[in-house]
Design an enzyme around this catalytic site. Structure first.
Site, short mmCIF file in Angstrom:
data_model
loop_
_atom_site.label_atom_id
_atom_site.label_comp_id
_atom_site.label_asym_id
_atom_site.label_seq_id
_atom_site.Cartn_x
_atom_site.Cartn_y
_atom_site.Cartn_z
N TYR A 138 0.82 -1.21 0.00
CA TYR A 138 0.00 0.00 0.00
C TYR A 138 0.86 1.27 0.00
O TYR A 138 0.37 2.35 -0.31
CB TYR A 138 -0.95 0.03 1.20
CG TYR A 138 -1.99 -1.06 1.22
CD1 TYR A 138 -2.22 -1.86 0.11
CD2 TYR A 138 -2.75 -1.30 2.36
CE1 TYR A 138 -3.17 -2.87 0.12
CE2 TYR A 138 -3.71 -2.31 2.38
CZ TYR A 138 -3.90 -3.09 1.26
OH TYR A 138 -4.84 -4.08 1.29
N LYS A 189 3.37 -15.33 2.71
CA LYS A 189 3.27 -16.08 1.46
C LYS A 189 4.70 -16.41 1.05
O LYS A 189 5.15 -16.07 -0.06
CB LYS A 189 2.51 -15.23 0.43
CG LYS A 189 2.14 -15.93 -0.85
CD LYS A 189 0.95 -16.85 -0.72
CE LYS A 189 0.70 -17.56 -2.03
NZ LYS A 189 -0.21 -18.70 -1.93
N ASP A 221 -3.15 -18.08 2.16
CA ASP A 221 -4.32 -18.75 1.57
C ASP A 221 -4.87 -19.80 2.54
O ASP A 221 -6.08 -19.92 2.73
CB ASP A 221 -3.98 -19.36 0.20
CG ASP A 221 -2.61 -20.02 0.15
OD1 ASP A 221 -1.83 -19.90 1.11
OD2 ASP A 221 -2.31 -20.67 -0.87
N ASP A 245 -5.35 -6.72 6.11
CA ASP A 245 -6.55 -5.99 5.70
C ASP A 245 -7.66 -7.00 5.38
O ASP A 245 -8.80 -6.90 5.86
CB ASP A 245 -6.18 -5.18 4.44
CG ASP A 245 -7.27 -4.23 4.00
OD1 ASP A 245 -8.30 -4.14 4.68
OD2 ASP A 245 -7.07 -3.57 2.96
N ASP A 249 -10.96 -8.43 8.05
CA ASP A 249 -12.37 -8.29 7.67
C ASP A 249 -13.07 -9.65 7.68
O ASP A 249 -14.22 -9.78 8.09
CB ASP A 249 -12.52 -7.66 6.28
CG ASP A 249 -12.78 -6.16 6.38
OD1 ASP A 249 -12.32 -5.56 7.38
OD2 ASP A 249 -13.45 -5.61 5.49
#
Ligand code: NAD
Length: 354
Positions: A138, A189, A221, A245, A249
């Site tokens: 980001y 990852k 994942d 992020d 959620d």
């Protein structure tokens, strides 16, 4: 204890008023709390022409901690990007150096039916996601668009973490795990990304200073799957900005209503911005319908992380448990056929239970 109150937009002023009510109650109990209120988001634009007015930033910098409501609303959607309410939020996080985002997801047993998952999968759930908030893809440079050798337009971003950035968020997560069940799962990852390989090495090295905390690693994942398969296997999860992020959620849905979930964003010295994870809910603003509990639970986090007052945090959390056990429900968590109470009534009930 200097606390800045930043109500923001939509339901923000209604829910922050209930947090202020609680702080007032604690002040009468003898805690030396000072509060001051300032506009942010659309309210900042309306009063000072900017989503983060200078006076608001100064107040937040001078305070020990801040409680925020939420920002945004249809009234501001047509403004140019730099004046939009969300810019106020991004700017205050960046200006205060808030690199650690803590999102606890706890399911109150009385609300097990409010989750979309089976009650047995989520009953007793109590996990904490620690998300790095100021780095990663980001913020990494370079980013943008370019024309490639074939003459085609490409978009690109840079995933980037420095060793110190990883080390400081890892320390926050290990310290939190130490105060909980001493289990930390680092999510990355590392099978594909160089950034993640470094992440894993640094988190593992920091773990050497925390022999009492059990560290595990999981690919993102798999973590996304495990969160809905068997969420109770987790105690604390630490991860980068983008993975955090998305996973936080996902985790919020485990706990039923978005109106129940608090968050904390901390700097290196424990100063923090505390806010519910939900937005400004323009659809119910001004109707005394919003659930103030996420904001009230954010105040509990404030006492725990900015003032090291676990006793006060636990008192607030117990008060919330009490009102739920007494059957008080706002509209978002009410069962069919039950009567819902309003924002103010819920705030009064918590203050009384305190
Ligand atoms: P939202 O979280 O505001 O609302 C989503 C749904 O949840 C709505 O139906 C709303 O009524 C309900 N809801 C949210 N909080 C509630 C509460 N405390 N009690 C009861 N019900 C609640 O998300 P949205 O509708 O996507 O966004 C609305 C505005 O909020 C937008 O302008 C968005 O940019 C902004 N937003 C701000 C933040 C923030 O300030 N941190 C976060 C997300 C969205």
């Amino acid at each position: 204890m200097k606390i800045a109150l930043l109500p923001g937009d939509g339901i923000g002023p209604e829910i922050v008023a209930e947090a202020a009510k609680l702080l007032e109650r604690l002040r009468r109990d003898g805690l030396r709390i000072e509060t001051e209120t300032a506009p942010i988001g659309g309210a900042g634009y309306d009063t000072a022409g900017q989503p983060l007015p200078d006076a608001t930033l100064k107040l937040a910098q001078a305070a020990d901690a801040a409680v925020m409501g939420a920002v945004g609303g249809p009234k501001y959607d047509a403004l140019p990007r730099h004046l939009r309410p969300e810019q106020g939020l991004l700017a205050i996080r960046k200006s205060l150096g808030l690199f650690a985002n803590l999102r606890p997801a706890r399911l109150h047993p009385e609300l097990a039916a409010a989750s979309t998952l089976k009650p047995e999968a989520v009953a007793g759930l109590d996990l904490m996601i620690v998300r790095e908030l100021t780095g990663d893809i980001y913020f990494g440079a370079p980013r943008g668009r370019r024309i490639n050798v074939a003459g085609e337009v490409e978009g690109f971003d840079t995933m980037l973490y420095s060793e110190p950035e990883i080390r400081r968020i890892a320390r926050v997560a290990f310290d939190i795990a130490r105060k909980r069940k001493r289990k930390l799962c680092s999510v990355d990852k590392a099978n594909v990304l160089d950034t993640s390989i470094l992440w894993r090495e640094v988190v593992t090295a920091v773990g050497g200073d925390y022999p009492d905390v059990t560290l595990s690693h999981m690919y993102v994942d798999n973590a996304a799957m495990q969160l809905v398969r068997e969420p109770k296997q987790f105690d604390v999860i630490v991860t980068g900005n983008m993975f955090g992020d998305i996973l936080s959620d996902e985790a919020s849905m485990l706990a039923g209503s978005i109106g129940m979930l608090p968050s904390a964003s901390l700097d290196a010295s424990g100063k923090g911005l505390y806010e519910p994870i939900h937005g400004s809910a323009p659809d119910i603003a001004g109707r005394n319908m919003a659930n103030p509990l996420a904001t009230i639970l954010s105040v509990a986090l404030l006492f725990r992380y900015s003032f090291a007052r676990d006793d006060v945090a636990e008192r607030i959390e117990r008060a919330v448990q009490t009102v739920l056990a007494q059957g008080h429900r706002t509209a978002d968590i009410v069962a069919p056929g039950e009567r819902a109470i309003g924002t103010r009534e819920m705030g009064d009930a918590v203050a009384a239970a305190l």
